[in-house]
Scaffold this motif. Structure first.
Motif, PDB file in Angstrom:
ATOM      1  N   ARG A  88     -40.788 -73.360  53.189  1.00  0.00           N
ATOM      2  CA  ARG A  88     -39.430 -72.080  53.148  1.00  0.00           C
ATOM      3  C   ARG A  88     -40.314 -71.041  53.453  1.00  0.00           C
ATOM      4  O   ARG A  88     -39.235 -70.381  54.183  1.00  0.00           O
ATOM      5  CB  ARG A  88     -39.098 -72.663  51.969  1.00  0.00           C
ATOM      6  CG  ARG A  88     -38.358 -73.963  51.245  1.00  0.00           C
ATOM      7  CD  ARG A  88     -37.412 -74.240  50.059  1.00  0.00           C
ATOM      8  NE  ARG A  88     -36.454 -72.694  50.371  1.00  0.00           N
ATOM      9  CZ  ARG A  88     -35.619 -72.594  49.039  1.00  0.00           C
ATOM     10  NH1 ARG A  88     -36.302 -73.478  47.266  1.00  0.00           N
ATOM     11  NH2 ARG A  88     -34.387 -71.717  49.576  1.00  0.00           N
ATOM     12  N   THR A  89     -41.481 -70.492  53.233  1.00  0.00           N
ATOM     13  CA  THR A  89     -41.668 -69.193  53.708  1.00  0.00           C
ATOM     14  C   THR A  89     -42.083 -68.827  55.670  1.00  0.00           C
ATOM     15  O   THR A  89     -42.449 -67.926  55.887  1.00  0.00           O
ATOM     16  CB  THR A  89     -42.981 -68.924  52.898  1.00  0.00           C
ATOM     17  OG1 THR A  89     -44.005 -68.766  53.290  1.00  0.00           O
ATOM     18  CG2 THR A  89     -41.905 -68.521  51.823  1.00  0.00           C
ATOM     19  N   GLN A  90     -42.170 -70.152  56.614  1.00  0.00           N
ATOM     20  CA  GLN A  90     -42.735 -70.662  56.993  1.00  0.00           C
ATOM     21  C   GLN A  90     -41.750 -69.659  57.925  1.00  0.00           C
ATOM     22  O   GLN A  90     -40.579 -69.514  58.375  1.00  0.00           O
ATOM     23  CB  GLN A  90     -42.886 -71.514  57.380  1.00  0.00           C
ATOM     24  CG  GLN A  90     -44.284 -72.357  57.412  1.00  0.00           C
ATOM     25  CD  GLN A  90     -44.976 -72.123  56.888  1.00  0.00           C
ATOM     26  OE1 GLN A  90     -45.779 -72.153  57.577  1.00  0.00           O
ATOM     27  NE2 GLN A  90     -45.377 -71.405  55.711  1.00  0.00           N
ATOM     28  N   ARG A  91     -42.068 -68.999  59.259  1.00  0.00           N
ATOM     29  CA  ARG A  91     -41.649 -68.057  60.341  1.00  0.00           C
ATOM     30  C   ARG A  91     -42.198 -68.702  61.835  1.00  0.00           C
ATOM     31  O   ARG A  91     -43.758 -68.733  61.946  1.00  0.00           O
ATOM     32  CB  ARG A  91     -41.018 -66.659  60.073  1.00  0.00           C
ATOM     33  CG  ARG A  91     -42.462 -65.914  59.816  1.00  0.00           C
ATOM     34  CD  ARG A  91     -42.445 -64.952  59.558  1.00  0.00           C
ATOM     35  NE  ARG A  91     -43.866 -64.072  59.734  1.00  0.00           N
ATOM     36  CZ  ARG A  91     -43.648 -63.193  60.707  1.00  0.00           C
ATOM     37  NH1 ARG A  91     -43.736 -63.593  61.889  1.00  0.00           N
ATOM     38  NH2 ARG A  91     -45.062 -62.356  60.110  1.00  0.00           N
ATOM     39  N   LEU A  92     -41.532 -68.496  63.035  1.00  0.00           N
ATOM     40  CA  LEU A  92     -42.658 -68.653  64.344  1.00  0.00           C
ATOM     41  C   LEU A  92     -43.438 -67.381  64.601  1.00  0.00           C
ATOM     42  O   LEU A  92     -42.764 -66.699  64.967  1.00  0.00           O
ATOM     43  CB  LEU A  92     -41.668 -69.654  65.155  1.00  0.00           C
ATOM     44  CG  LEU A  92     -40.788 -70.284  64.672  1.00  0.00           C
ATOM     45  CD1 LEU A  92     -39.869 -70.720  65.682  1.00  0.00           C
ATOM     46  CD2 LEU A  92     -41.425 -71.792  64.001  1.00  0.00           C
ATOM     47  N   THR A  93     -44.658 -67.571  64.381  1.00  0.00           N
ATOM     48  CA  THR A  93     -44.948 -65.793  64.526  1.00  0.00           C
ATOM     49  C   THR A  93     -45.260 -65.656  65.840  1.00  0.00           C
ATOM     50  O   THR A  93     -45.433 -67.424  66.599  1.00  0.00           O
ATOM     51  CB  THR A  93     -46.471 -66.282  63.903  1.00  0.00           C
ATOM     52  OG1 THR A  93     -47.173 -67.312  63.765  1.00  0.00           O
ATOM     53  CG2 THR A  93     -46.096 -65.628  62.302  1.00  0.00           C
ATOM     54  N   ASP A  94     -46.386 -65.272  66.699  1.00  0.00           N
ATOM     55  CA  ASP A  94     -46.361 -64.904  67.746  1.00  0.00           C
ATOM     56  C   ASP A  94     -47.625 -66.095  68.550  1.00  0.00           C
ATOM     57  O   ASP A  94     -48.098 -66.357  69.174  1.00  0.00           O
ATOM     58  CB  ASP A  94     -46.850 -63.279  68.222  1.00  0.00           C
ATOM     59  CG  ASP A  94     -46.234 -61.853  67.758  1.00  0.00           C
ATOM     60  OD1 ASP A  94     -44.588 -62.827  68.287  1.00  0.00           O
ATOM     61  OD2 ASP A  94     -46.385 -61.012  67.935  1.00  0.00           O
ATOM     62  N   THR A  95     -48.354 -65.909  67.442  1.00  0.00           N
ATOM     63  CA  THR A  95     -49.488 -67.004  67.613  1.00  0.00           C
ATOM     64  C   THR A  95     -48.706 -68.510  67.231  1.00  0.00           C
ATOM     65  O   THR A  95     -49.598 -69.462  68.243  1.00  0.00           O
ATOM     66  CB  THR A  95     -50.403 -67.199  66.142  1.00  0.00           C
ATOM     67  OG1 THR A  95     -50.944 -65.304  66.349  1.00  0.00           O
ATOM     68  CG2 THR A  95     -51.298 -68.195  66.986  1.00  0.00           C
ATOM     69  N   ILE A  96     -47.922 -69.002  66.921  1.00  0.00           N
ATOM     70  CA  ILE A  96     -46.738 -70.113  66.846  1.00  0.00           C
ATOM     71  C   ILE A  96     -46.624 -70.470  68.051  1.00  0.00           C
ATOM     72  O   ILE A  96     -46.483 -71.053  68.427  1.00  0.00           O
ATOM     73  CB  ILE A  96     -46.552 -70.507  65.819  1.00  0.00           C
ATOM     74  CG1 ILE A  96     -47.751 -70.479  64.697  1.00  0.00           C
ATOM     75  CG2 ILE A  96     -45.504 -71.442  66.080  1.00  0.00           C
ATOM     76  CD1 ILE A  96     -46.270 -71.138  63.076  1.00  0.00           C
ATOM     77  N   GLN A  97     -45.858 -69.356  68.439  1.00  0.00           N
ATOM     78  CA  GLN A  97     -45.207 -69.240  69.782  1.00  0.00           C
ATOM     79  C   GLN A  97     -45.923 -69.850  71.038  1.00  0.00           C
ATOM     80  O   GLN A  97     -46.249 -70.861  71.707  1.00  0.00           O
ATOM     81  CB  GLN A  97     -44.466 -68.376  70.019  1.00  0.00           C
ATOM     82  CG  GLN A  97     -43.364 -67.467  68.944  1.00  0.00           C
ATOM     83  CD  GLN A  97     -41.841 -67.839  69.495  1.00  0.00           C
ATOM     84  OE1 GLN A  97     -41.720 -68.912  70.643  1.00  0.00           O
ATOM     85  NE2 GLN A  97     -41.141 -67.578  68.070  1.00  0.00           N
ATOM     86  N   GLU A  98     -46.819 -68.453  71.332  1.00  0.00           N
ATOM     87  CA  GLU A  98     -48.100 -68.647  71.398  1.00  0.00           C
ATOM     88  C   GLU A  98     -48.510 -70.205  71.730  1.00  0.00           C
ATOM     89  O   GLU A  98     -49.257 -70.359  72.892  1.00  0.00           O
ATOM     90  CB  GLU A  98     -49.402 -68.166  71.964  1.00  0.00           C
ATOM     91  CG  GLU A  98     -48.403 -66.083  72.605  1.00  0.00           C
ATOM     92  CD  GLU A  98     -49.320 -65.448  71.777  1.00  0.00           C
ATOM     93  OE1 GLU A  98     -50.547 -65.705  71.419  1.00  0.00           O
ATOM     94  OE2 GLU A  98     -48.985 -63.806  71.611  1.00  0.00           O
ATOM     95  N   GLU A 119     -53.434 -69.772  60.359  1.00  0.00           N
ATOM     96  CA  GLU A 119     -52.450 -71.003  60.285  1.00  0.00           C
ATOM     97  C   GLU A 119     -52.157 -71.516  61.999  1.00  0.00           C
ATOM     98  O   GLU A 119     -50.847 -70.652  62.235  1.00  0.00           O
ATOM     99  CB  GLU A 119     -51.524 -70.562  59.281  1.00  0.00           C
ATOM    100  CG  GLU A 119     -52.701 -70.273  58.058  1.00  0.00           C
ATOM    101  CD  GLU A 119     -52.317 -70.492  56.567  1.00  0.00           C
ATOM    102  OE1 GLU A 119     -50.838 -71.248  56.688  1.00  0.00           O
ATOM    103  OE2 GLU A 119     -52.524 -70.860  55.736  1.00  0.00           O
ATOM    104  N   VAL A 120     -52.273 -72.610  62.175  1.00  0.00           N
ATOM    105  CA  VAL A 120     -51.665 -73.320  62.765  1.00  0.00           C
ATOM    106  C   VAL A 120     -51.189 -74.522  62.808  1.00  0.00           C
ATOM    107  O   VAL A 120     -50.968 -75.384  63.764  1.00  0.00           O
ATOM    108  CB  VAL A 120     -52.653 -73.184  64.382  1.00  0.00           C
ATOM    109  CG1 VAL A 120     -52.701 -71.721  65.070  1.00  0.00           C
ATOM    110  CG2 VAL A 120     -53.825 -73.439  64.050  1.00  0.00           C
TER     111      VAL A 120
END
Length: 325
Positions: free
Chosen positions: A125-135, A56-57
């Motif tokens: 509300r459960t979202q977090r900045l995953t490694d994929t989202i960061q990249e 998910e992006v």
């Protein structure tokens, strides 16, 4: 900052975008991105931002929808990303994780009973900045030629430092930590409709008849991301107490109270980890490459981002024309 009590103390006024044209803004990237990420998840079908491999992006939709607000008003955003998390913030991080996990449990229960609206709300509300989202966030920003700064620690502190040293014109954040970290001016409501707000440090200190150290002491008495405040002490009481007793230590002695790690927290606000950086404020987005990255490479629904890309392209043409008139 996590303590919204400073809203009652800070000097904040609405400012027209016309007053800000040509400004460079150091944006707390995690704060900015998280707001668009959660909004996208809440209001958009997950099929629109799920890659063929199931990743998910939603961040890519959020970025394309959020950046035009800067470009259309001739603002240059410099996205500042958090670095290492200070140990003093460990409790806050753990609390946020626990809240996400609790929301995830409630989301699953809502989905099981067929409550799609509640499930979507809790999914956000459960979202977090995953490694994929960061990249992928960094790559899309690079394609759009948006300057990126990697902070050594707190992003808000780096934004404040850049504003205080004149590297940028303003910090940009929805939180209040930039005020405590010493940003002369902070733009808020950059993720909302309408004109933004301008938070002014000098005016705040003048109104309260405090120096910045006194303001930090007030914040610590109320509670920050790094410490719990004193029971029953709100912003007005804290201001009165600091003026009466001289500083944080005087207030704590008078109340026979203690704030764990008080010296370290105070020092963190007054002299936070931050670095001097050079910023190239000339932005030339490669809209075609960015579109291909989002739609072709990551499989994001074209109709979710096309208008955003169009606005970015149109803003560059208009900004160029304005500078020649």
């Amino acid at each position: 900052m996590g303590n919204a009590d400073l809203r009652d103390l800070a000097s904040i006024r609405e400012v027209a975008f016309e007053e800000l044209e040509g400004s460079v803004v150091a944006v707390d990237a995690h704060n900015w991105l998280y707001r668009y990420l959660t909004t996208t998840v809440k209001w958009t079908s997950d099929e629109a931002y799920t890659a063929p491999n199931g990743t998910e992006v939603a961040n890519l939709i959020g970025i394309v929808q959020g950046l035009p607000k800067f470009f259309e008003h001739d603002l240059i955003p410099v996205m500042v990303f958090d670095g290492a998390v200070t140990e003093l913030k460990a409790a806050e991080v753990a609390d946020r994780r626990a809240k996400r996990e609790a929301a995830e449990e409630r989301r699953a229960a809502a989905a099981d009973r067929g409550d799609a609206v509640e499930a979507a709300r809790l999914e956000a509300r459960t979202q977090r900045l995953t490694d994929t989202i960061q990249e992928t966030t960094r790559e899309l920003l690079r394609l759009l030629d948006v300057p990126i700064v990697e902070a050594p620690a707190e992003g808000e502190a780096q934004c404040a430092h850049m504003a205080a040293t004149g590297t940028v014109d303003h910090a940009g954040s929805e939180d209040y930590d930039t005020l405590l970290f010493g940003a002369p001016t902070t733009l808020r409501q950059l993720t909302s409709k309408g004109d933004p707000e301008l938070m002014d440090l000098a005016a705040t200190l003048a109104d309260l008849d405090l120096d910045r150290q006194g303001l930090v002491d007030v914040a610590m008495l109320c509670g920050t991301d790094f410490n719990e405040g004193l029971h029953g002490v709100g912003p007005k009481t804290a201001v009165t107490a600091v003026k009466e007793h001289g500083d944080l230590w005087g207030v704590l002695d008078a109340r026979d109270a203690e704030i764990p790690n008080a010296e370290e927290i105070r020092e963190l606000f007054m002299h936070p980890p931050a670095t001097d950086v050079d910023v190239d404020a000339t932005v030339n987005p490669d809209v075609d490459a960015a579109r291909a990255y989002v739609v072709n490479e990551w499989g994001v629904a074209a109709d979710e981002v096309e208008r955003g890309f169009e606005r970015i392209a149109e803003s560059q043409v208009q900004t160029g024309l304005d500078r020649w008139t």
